[in-house]
Design an enzyme around this catalytic site. Structure first.
Site, mmCIF file in Angstrom:
data_model
loop_
_atom_site.group_PDB
_atom_site.id
_atom_site.type_symbol
_atom_site.label_atom_id
_atom_site.label_comp_id
_atom_site.label_asym_id
_atom_site.label_seq_id
_atom_site.Cartn_x
_atom_site.Cartn_y
_atom_site.Cartn_z
ATOM 1 N N GLN A 1 0.839 -1.201 0.000
ATOM 2 C CA GLN A 1 0.000 0.000 0.000
ATOM 3 C C GLN A 1 0.876 1.254 0.000
ATOM 4 O O GLN A 1 1.237 1.769 1.052
ATOM 5 C CB GLN A 1 -0.949 0.002 1.202
ATOM 6 C CG GLN A 1 -1.953 1.117 1.102
ATOM 7 C CD GLN A 1 -3.059 0.996 2.129
ATOM 8 O OE1 GLN A 1 -3.206 0.001 2.812
ATOM 9 N NE2 GLN A 1 -3.847 2.048 2.225
ATOM 10 N N PHE A 2 1.194 1.741 -1.197
ATOM 11 C CA PHE A 2 2.049 2.919 -1.324
ATOM 12 C C PHE A 2 1.430 4.154 -0.682
ATOM 13 O O PHE A 2 2.134 5.080 -0.284
ATOM 14 C CB PHE A 2 2.406 3.186 -2.788
ATOM 15 C CG PHE A 2 1.297 3.800 -3.593
ATOM 16 C CD1 PHE A 2 1.220 5.175 -3.727
ATOM 17 C CD2 PHE A 2 0.350 3.013 -4.217
ATOM 18 C CE1 PHE A 2 0.204 5.758 -4.470
ATOM 19 C CE2 PHE A 2 -0.670 3.568 -4.965
ATOM 20 C CZ PHE A 2 -0.741 4.945 -5.094
ATOM 21 N N THR A 3 0.118 4.181 -0.532
ATOM 22 C CA THR A 3 -0.549 5.367 0.003
ATOM 23 C C THR A 3 -0.203 5.641 1.462
ATOM 24 O O THR A 3 -0.489 6.723 1.960
ATOM 25 C CB THR A 3 -2.075 5.259 -0.144
ATOM 26 O OG1 THR A 3 -2.543 4.135 0.595
ATOM 27 C CG2 THR A 3 -2.481 5.120 -1.608
#
Length: 145
Positions: free
Chosen positions: A74-76
């Protein structure tokens, strides 16, 4: 590296209406974000913390209970919302950097004996979970220094 750990009764990841990873018993959902300066040392330490933290019912760890882990990239988690109305993703490592590190995290967990399911890196994933508690903690490599 930043990991959101959620104690779950069950969790799953779906891509294009197909379940690609799921755990059907109590365990952890690990949402994993990678930043530019993450390396082997951070990966190993955070995998060890994930496996051994006493987050499950009765102050047990996944290692104690042989509980499963669902790991989802999850890059966010490295979104910066301090300015404007649109998040900046500049602190998130790009896919060619983060995918091997995410896979290394999963391999490190499996190397300790963990049963690990995953999502599909870079895909548009739908994550479903039944949070137990709710119980959520944050692991951050910056806190390990």
């Amino acid at each position: 590296m930043r990991i959101i750990l959620q104690r779950v009764e069950r969790a799953s990841v779906t891509v294009s209406d197909v379940v690609v990873g799921e755990i059907q018993e109590p365990g952890l959902l690990a949402l994993v974000g990678i930043t530019h300066d993450d390396a082997d040392a951070e990966i190993a330490k955070l995998a060890e913390r994930t496996w051994n933290l006493r987050l499950l019912d009765g102050e047990k760890s996944c290692a104690d209970e042989a509980a499963p882990i669902l790991a989802v990239s999850q890059f966010t988690l490295y979104g910066d919302v301090r300015k404007g109305r649109r998040p900046s993703w500049s602190k998130a490592a790009p896919g060619p950097v983060s995918e091997p590190l995410f896979n290394q995290y999963v391999s490190a967990l499996r190397g300790m004996g963990a049963r690990v399911e995953t999502g599909r890196f870079g895909a548009d994933m739908k994550v479903e979970l039944v949070n137990d508690g709710p119980f959520t903690v944050v692991l951050d490599s910056e806190d390990l220094l």
